[in-house]
Design an enzyme around this catalytic site. Structure first.
Site, PDB file in Angstrom:
ATOM      1  N   PRO A  74       0.817  -1.222   0.000  1.00 39.11           N
ATOM      2  CA  PRO A  74       0.000   0.000   0.000  1.00 39.11           C
ATOM      3  C   PRO A  74       0.843   1.262   0.000  1.00 39.11           C
ATOM      4  O   PRO A  74       1.789   1.399   0.775  1.00 39.11           O
ATOM      5  CB  PRO A  74      -0.809  -0.132   1.292  1.00 39.11           C
ATOM      6  CG  PRO A  74      -0.954  -1.611   1.470  1.00 39.11           C
ATOM      7  CD  PRO A  74       0.346  -2.199   0.999  1.00 39.11           C
ATOM      8  N   CYS A  75       0.494   2.178  -0.887  1.00 38.00           N
ATOM      9  CA  CYS A  75       1.357   3.327  -1.141  1.00 38.00           C
ATOM     10  C   CYS A  75       1.054   4.528  -0.265  1.00 38.00           C
ATOM     11  O   CYS A  75       1.819   5.487  -0.252  1.00 38.00           O
ATOM     12  CB  CYS A  75       1.246   3.747  -2.609  1.00 38.00           C
ATOM     13  SG  CYS A  75      -0.397   4.357  -3.077  1.00 38.00           S
ATOM     14  N   GLN A  76      -0.039   4.514   0.488  1.00 37.52           N
ATOM     15  CA  GLN A  76      -0.411   5.728   1.206  1.00 37.52           C
ATOM     16  C   GLN A  76       0.648   6.167   2.208  1.00 37.52           C
ATOM     17  O   GLN A  76       0.774   7.353   2.508  1.00 37.52           O
ATOM     18  CB  GLN A  76      -1.747   5.533   1.925  1.00 37.52           C
ATOM     19  CG  GLN A  76      -2.925   5.403   0.986  1.00 37.52           C
ATOM     20  CD  GLN A  76      -3.170   3.962   0.565  1.00 37.52           C
ATOM     21  OE1 GLN A  76      -2.291   3.109   0.714  1.00 37.52           O
ATOM     22  NE2 GLN A  76      -4.353   3.691   0.041  1.00 37.52           N
ATOM     23  N   PHE A  78       3.722   6.356   1.749  1.00 37.80           N
ATOM     24  CA  PHE A  78       4.773   7.124   1.092  1.00 37.80           C
ATOM     25  C   PHE A  78       4.225   8.367   0.390  1.00 37.80           C
ATOM     26  O   PHE A  78       4.955   9.291   0.092  1.00 37.80           O
ATOM     27  CB  PHE A  78       5.476   6.273   0.028  1.00 37.80           C
ATOM     28  CG  PHE A  78       6.106   5.031   0.573  1.00 37.80           C
ATOM     29  CD1 PHE A  78       7.265   5.094   1.310  1.00 37.80           C
ATOM     30  CD2 PHE A  78       5.540   3.788   0.348  1.00 37.80           C
ATOM     31  CE1 PHE A  78       7.859   3.945   1.811  1.00 37.80           C
ATOM     32  CE2 PHE A  78       6.123   2.639   0.839  1.00 37.80           C
ATOM     33  CZ  PHE A  78       7.282   2.716   1.581  1.00 37.80           C
TER      34      PHE A  78
END
Length: 354
Positions: A74-76, A78
């Site tokens: 999950p990118c949130q 970063f």
């Protein structure tokens, strides 16, 4: 291949479908989003599992063997949109990802994430941990539009490979498209017109859930004020045009904020790629998601096409769930370009073994 944090399966589609790359077989996929897993099963088979990756690893549950493990933790944690990035537990989910890489016996792994990962301390930690497992690592920030997707989406792509495969690694992938005016002979970037120019105006506002085929080209029911706001934004315009043309219906918070992003409440351009499609593309107050000349936000079908999904890819879930799947996906064109690199690496191993 194994696909972790698989979502709807944009990465799997790019690796397995010959329109993008092909040559790979999906043997297992894992995600904690039930609707995304339903979509994955619908398109790729029943081997997709809904579960928590940390629990799966810590419990010692079985992991199938694979040549390559792909995924986008999950990118949130970063993302620059996340104002509380420090201490976000989602930043560390690359660790169970690499544990599954080791347990599967894979020779190659691919991690895809937001562009900011490349300059974060977590990238250094990923590289250090992968090195301890016997992998070398290469990393680039890739532009999806350079590989045939009609979208200017920039993503960090990390490729890890067993050290004996180093001579077969050629990364980043060769581009297939380039920005207009570039000094090369590549075709120019695909545009919004290329992707959605043939679609008629949407009819209706409903979607049939869990029935095939899903009609994703449906409209919304805007308020009278929203409809007036849409009409106040000219081609290529944004919230500043709304403020100039119709200050009486412009939100006060936008009037007070005289600087900032120029994509909010913006119209897409016909003859450019789309901006990055995020999970709330149906809300023009979240970005440049108004249709180029019709007075409405883009539809789910248009967003799926701007991501690169073909119309025969079937999504499962509610309107909001499907929007989340589309916005979180890896553009299949980009996935296919990465898949071609991985296939060359693995083909070299097969030739050497023969």
């Amino acid at each position: 291949m194994i696909d972790l944090f698989a979502g709807a399966g944009g990465m799997t589609l790019g690796f397995t479908d010959r329109r993008f790359c092909g040559g790979f077989e999906s043997v297992w996929a894992l995600d904690n989003d039930k609707s995304a897993v339903a979509t994955h099963r619908r398109n790729f088979g029943e081997h997709a599992v809904c579960g928590d990756i940390e629990e799966w690893v810590s419990s010692g549950r079985p992991i199938p063997s694979a040549d390559v493990v792909v995924g986008g933790p999950p990118c949130q944690g970063f993302s620059l949109l996340n104002k509380r990035r420090d201490g976000d537990a989602r930043r560390a989910l690359w660790q169970p990802f690499l544990d599954i890489v080791e347990r599967s016996g894979a020779s190659v792994f691919v991690i895809e994430n937001v562009a900011e990962l490349r300059s974060s301390p977590e990238y250094d930690a990923i590289r250090e941990y992968a090195t301890s497992l016997g992998f070398d690592v290469t990393c680039e920030v890739l532009m999806a539009a350079d590989y045939g997707a009609p979208q200017t989406r920039r993503r960090t792509v990390i490729v890890g490979y067993k050290r004996d495969l180093a001579s077969a690694v050629s990364f980043p992938p060769l581009r297939t498209n380039a920005a207009p005016g570039s000094l090369n002979n590549l075709p120019v970037w695909k545009t919004v017109r290329d992707a959605i120019g043939d679609l008629p105006p949407p009819v209706g506002t409903e979607i049939r859930i869990k029935k095939a085929p899903l009609n994703l080209h449906f409209g919304r029911n805007p308020t009278a004020k929203s409809a007036l706001r849409y009409r106040a934004v000219p081609p290529g315009g944004n919230r500043f045009d709304l403020q100039r043309n119709a200050p009486e219906i412009t939100p006060d918070c936008w009037i007070r904020k005289t600087s900032g992003g120029t994509d909010l409440f913006g119209r897409l351009w016909w003859d450019r790629p789309s901006v990055t499609i995020r999970t709330e593309f149906f809300k023009p107050e979240k970005g440049r998601y108004l249709h180029p000349d019709q007075h409405r936000p883009i539809t789910h079908r248009e967003a799926a096409r701007l991501m690169g999904f073909p119309d025969d890819f079937t999504f499962e879930g509610s309107k909001v769930e499907i929007a989340r799947q589309i916005g979180n996906a890896v553009p299949p064109h980009l996935a296919g370009a990465i898949g071609n690199v991985v296939r060359q690496i693995l083909d070299a191993r097969m030739r050497a073994a023969a």
